[in-house]
Write an enzyme that holds these catalytic residues in place. Structure first.
Site, PDB file in Angstrom:
ATOM      1  N   PHE A   1       0.862  -1.180   0.000  1.00 30.34           N
ATOM      2  CA  PHE A   1       0.000   0.000   0.000  1.00 30.34           C
ATOM      3  C   PHE A   1       0.896   1.227   0.000  1.00 30.34           C
ATOM      4  O   PHE A   1       1.601   1.498   0.971  1.00 30.34           O
ATOM      5  CB  PHE A   1      -0.931   0.059   1.214  1.00 30.34           C
ATOM      6  CG  PHE A   1      -1.827   1.275   1.163  1.00 30.34           C
ATOM      7  CD1 PHE A   1      -2.969   1.270   0.393  1.00 30.34           C
ATOM      8  CD2 PHE A   1      -1.494   2.436   1.840  1.00 30.34           C
ATOM      9  CE1 PHE A   1      -3.787   2.392   0.302  1.00 30.34           C
ATOM     10  CE2 PHE A   1      -2.292   3.570   1.759  1.00 30.34           C
ATOM     11  CZ  PHE A   1      -3.443   3.550   0.994  1.00 30.34           C
TER      12      PHE A   1
ATOM     13  N   ASP B   1       9.627   2.810   1.636  1.00 31.75           N
ATOM     14  CA  ASP B   1       8.449   3.610   1.963  1.00 31.75           C
ATOM     15  C   ASP B   1       8.223   3.504   3.473  1.00 31.75           C
ATOM     16  O   ASP B   1       7.656   2.538   3.966  1.00 31.75           O
ATOM     17  CB  ASP B   1       7.233   3.085   1.197  1.00 31.75           C
ATOM     18  CG  ASP B   1       5.954   3.871   1.498  1.00 31.75           C
ATOM     19  OD1 ASP B   1       5.924   4.617   2.499  1.00 31.75           O
ATOM     20  OD2 ASP B   1       4.975   3.716   0.759  1.00 31.75           O
TER      21      ASP B   1
ATOM     22  N   LYS C   1       3.156  11.382   6.786  1.00 31.71           N
ATOM     23  CA  LYS C   1       2.359  11.199   7.996  1.00 31.71           C
ATOM     24  C   LYS C   1       2.973  11.890   9.212  1.00 31.71           C
ATOM     25  O   LYS C   1       2.768  13.071   9.426  1.00 31.71           O
ATOM     26  CB  LYS C   1       2.094   9.718   8.235  1.00 31.71           C
ATOM     27  CG  LYS C   1       1.188   9.106   7.168  1.00 31.71           C
ATOM     28  CD  LYS C   1       0.656   7.767   7.564  1.00 31.71           C
ATOM     29  CE  LYS C   1      -0.136   7.114   6.434  1.00 31.71           C
ATOM     30  NZ  LYS C   1      -1.365   7.837   6.073  1.00 31.71           N
TER      31      LYS C   1
END
Length: 401
Positions: free
Chosen positions: A141, A226, A255
């Site tokens: 994801f 990531d 984030k």
């Protein structure tokens, strides 16, 4: 202030149904706790998918944002501003890298990493034009843009959004043999999550990340990590790659970099990699804006203390010990994760992940399900042991029925 009922009805009528949130309407939050419009308090055990690593309303971050709001919030990249150089230098140093390309959201940063890898492949590695390949892992994801869903194996994220972007090859996560077989002279990068969050907090087999690092180095391929969810303290280290002593060629961050205050993301790499860009080839009006840089600089300063990494280690050990006692043939069939991050598989006979999440909500604990039977636990790193234990008690109560 609207009631829960009126707010939910209005959202149902006027917002696109691309999310299926729990039926709670948050009005305020502090630390690890949120309060809804009716005054009910909830323990946040999701932390905005790790965007709120430092808790709701963190005083240092709020003060940094307020101070910057009084000065300047946006210049665009048409001009320099006085927080930009310090942010880039500070983040590069935190990562042990040389250069930063700031964006806003995680998906933007992943897109930037893809463009960087392709351009590096053509300009530096010498891959023929239009032939660059990037290897990714099944279950990944990385966001939901049209390019990113092109290499997703999640049918919900991918279906009906074609035609899809070519140039990606998918291999099983954790399988070094498959990775090696997929590499060719035209492979420019391997893009991986050190821990797959959306897939259910999947930790790869020991030695996998080190193997990816060795293989990519030997074959002149970029290793892109990531760390949007796994990075910045969540797993007990600044970066999850550190658990295997691995330094990738490129970090993709987001984030928690914005502290839950503003969206901030970045690609961080060497000058040899990010130096391939020239003016006009990539950009963002809001990327690296003064407000984002001010908040992110405070995040960097907080991470330098090691306090949050230590909390994630100690409380994470406690979390996994307690969850481990629930696993093994009972209501919990498996527990995975690292630090203050866990994926908990619920026995199907007990209910779906969504149903368990709703029952926890009724008890004052907020988590989120993924892939049917799994709930994710990822509280802010500022949570106290007492609050964490209370949340775990509520989970035990739900599992007992």
């Amino acid at each position: 202030m609207p009631t829960t009922e009126t707010a939910l009805a209005s959202a149902e009528a006027h917002s696109a149904h691309n999310y299926h949130p729990l039926p709670v309407v948050v009005a305020s939050a502090d630390g690890a706790w949120m309060t809804d419009v009716e005054g009910r308090r909830y323990l946040d055990m999701l932390a905005g998918y790790s965007a709120l690593n430092f808790g709701h309303g963190n005083r240092r971050l709020i003060d940094a944002a307020k101070a910057q709001l009084e000065r300047v919030t946006l210049t665009s990249r048409a001009f320099h501003h006085d927080r930009f150089a310090d942010f880039c230098a500070g983040l590069a140093d935190l990562c042990g890298m040389e250069m930063v390309l700031p964006m806003n959201t995680g998906a933007e940063a992943v897109e930037t990493a893809v463009k960087t890898a392709r351009k590096w492949g053509y300009r530096v590695k010498g891959v023929p034009d239009g032939m660059a390949k990037i290897i990714v892992a099944a279950g990944n994801f990385h966001g939901r843009t049209t390019t990113i869903v092109s290499f997703s194996t999640d049918s919900e994220a991918r279906a009906d959004f074609g035609p899809y972007t070519p140039g990606f090859e998918i291999v099983p996560y954790g399988d070094l043999t498959a990775l090696g077989e997929a590499m060719t002279e035209n492979t420019v990068a391997v893009l991986m999550e050190p821990i797959q969050g959306e897939a259910g907090v999947l930790v790869p087999p020991p030695g996998y990340l080190a193997g990816v690092r060795e293989m990519t180095r030997e074959r002149n391929v970029l290793f892109i990590a990531d760390e949007i969810q796994s990075g910045l303290g969540r797993t007990g280290r600044t970066f999850a790659c550190e658990h295997e002593g691995v330094v990738p060629d490129m970090y993709v961050l987001g984030k928690a970099l914005g502290g839950g205050v503003v969206p901030v993301s970045a690609v961080v790499s060497s000058a040899a990699v990010l130096g391939v860009f020239r003016a006009g080839e990539h950009g963002s009006t809001f990327g690296g804006n003064p407000l984002a840089c001010a908040v992110a600089l405070e995040v960097i300063a907080m991470l330098r203390t090691g306090e949050f990494q230590q909390r994630a280690t100690e409380l994470g050990d406690h979390l996994h010990h307690e969850l481990g006692l629930l696993a093994g043939g009972g209501p919990v069939t498996a527990v995975r994760g690292r630090g203050l991050w866990a994926g908990v598989d619920i026995a199907p006979a007990l209910g779906t992940g969504r149903e368990i999440s709703e029952k926890l909500m009724d008890r004052g604990v907020l988590v989120k399900d993924t892939h049917g039977s799994t709930i994710r636990i990822a509280p802010p790193l500022v949570i106290t042991k007492e609050d964490l234990d209370w949340g775990l008690d509520q989970l035990r109560g739900v599992l007992r029925g």
